[in-house]
Write an enzyme that holds these catalytic residues in place. Structure first.
Site, PDB file in Angstrom:
ATOM      1  N   CYS A  63       0.825  -1.213   0.000  1.00  0.00           N
ATOM      2  CA  CYS A  63       0.000   0.000   0.000  1.00  0.00           C
ATOM      3  C   CYS A  63       0.859   1.263   0.000  1.00  0.00           C
ATOM      4  CB  CYS A  63      -0.905  -0.018   1.228  1.00  0.00           C
ATOM      5  SG  CYS A  63      -1.831   1.517   1.470  1.00  0.00           S
ATOM      6  N   TYR A 195      -5.648   5.443  -8.986  1.00  0.00           N
ATOM      7  CA  TYR A 195      -6.790   4.633  -8.561  1.00  0.00           C
ATOM      8  C   TYR A 195      -8.062   5.039  -9.306  1.00  0.00           C
ATOM      9  CZ  TYR A 195      -4.067   2.667  -4.722  1.00  0.00           C
ATOM     10  OH  TYR A 195      -3.119   1.982  -3.989  1.00  0.00           O
TER      11      TYR A 195
END
Length: 324
Positions: A63, A195
């Site tokens: 992440c 994203y």
């Protein structure tokens, strides 16, 4: 990427139908601050005093948001003060798990729990929201301090300085206004922009995300032709917020998220700049490319339904950057 509703687990992806195919990121739910004396920070409540050994960080090496906190923990000399647990890179029907059958996945070092969601419900049994990393946990009060990465790195930047004697300042007061302007653009179009492109479920949503992403990369390439770092000669938080996305760009976002107009290595200044940051002492140890590739390609079956792990570009991160 499931969520908790009143403490109950729901295995559901983001609802893009209601947003016209656009990915909309959820806001963090825990917003307290560690401060030198335990006084309340900009948000949340008081009672979180900076102390050695009191806090624990839950991360995923995959992440980029959690990666920021690992970098600041290293750069600010907090590795002996703040302990860490790393989740497994696969995020499937149970969300992030503490399985240990992948190199670097540690399990839950505090409680031995099976799922990251159990950390949230331990802090608040009826909690509602996405189960995300990073999580900064207070061992003394038995609760979550924060799950907002941008605020955790600012805590790490200064709250423990009186204990460590490390006075490196990545958020200098004189430059904060300019840093915030740069952060805002990078967050919207790059950090979150990849994203928005990758999780788009309509052509219009993808088109709306991909153009600003590469416009900003072009802008950064030009900016970094004039200065070593985004603000000049010294690293600031803006550099590290950008770095964690750039480090994943060619390996993951270029292919998996269809951010394929150009690769990072096609930008001479940006690619050298990213290597410069990677070669900063201690940063390479926080960077696990194996977790990154495994997580994105294996976990996102709505994008990669057969979970085929690709052959990835050969990148020489040790190549001299020439930006001294």
């Amino acid at each position: 990427m499931g969520f908790l509703q009143d403490g109950k687990w729901n295995d559901s992806w983001y609802d893009t139908k209601s947003t016209g195919g656009k990915f909309v990121r959820s806001t963090a739910g825990f917003r307290n601050w560690i401060t030198p004396d335990g006084a309340a920070g900009p948000t949340g409540e008081s009672g979180f005093k900076a102390e050695a050994g009191r806090y624990h960080l839950y991360v995923s090496y995959a992440c980029p948001w959690a990666h920021r906190t690992l970098i600041f923990r290293t750069l600010k000399g907090l590795t002996a003060l703040i302990t860490v647990s790393a989740v497994h890179p696969d995020m499937l029907s149970d969300g992030w798990t503490f399985s240990t059958d992948f190199n670097g996945a540690t399990g839950d070092d505090l409680f031995g729990l099976p799922y990251l969601r159990d950390i949230y419900t331990r802090a608040m049994p009826d909690v509602s929201g996405r189960v995300t990393v990073p999580i900064l946990w207070d061992k003394e009060r038995g609760t979550i301090v924060s799950n907002e990465s941008s605020e955790i790195i600012r805590m790490f930047n200064s709250a423990f300085d009186h204990i460590t004697g490390n006075t490196l300042d990545f958020w200098p007061e004189a430059e904060r206004h300019e840093i915030e302007k740069v952060n805002e653009r990078i967050y919207d179009t790059v950090n979150n922009g990849v994203y928005k492109a990758g999780f788009a479920t309509s052509q219009d949503a993808y088109d709306a995300a991909i153009t600003p992403l590469f416009d900003t990369l072009d802008w950064l390439e030009e900016r970094l032709s004039k200065t070593r770092y985004l603000m000049g000669d010294n690293q600031t938080e803006a550099d590290w917020r950008l770095f964690t996305t750039l480090a994943r760009f060619d390996l993951v976002y270029h292919g998996h998220f269809k951010c394929n107009k150009r690769m990072l290595k096609d930008y001479p200044n940006l690619w050298a700049y990213t290597r410069d940051l990677y070669q900063t002492q201690g940063v390479a140890k926080t960077t696990r490319f194996d977790h990154c590739v495994r997580h994105y390609y294996y976990s996102h079956d709505m994008i990669n339904p057969h979970r085929i792990l690709p052959i990835t570009p050969e990148l020489d991160w040790s190549e001299p950057h020439g930006r001294d």
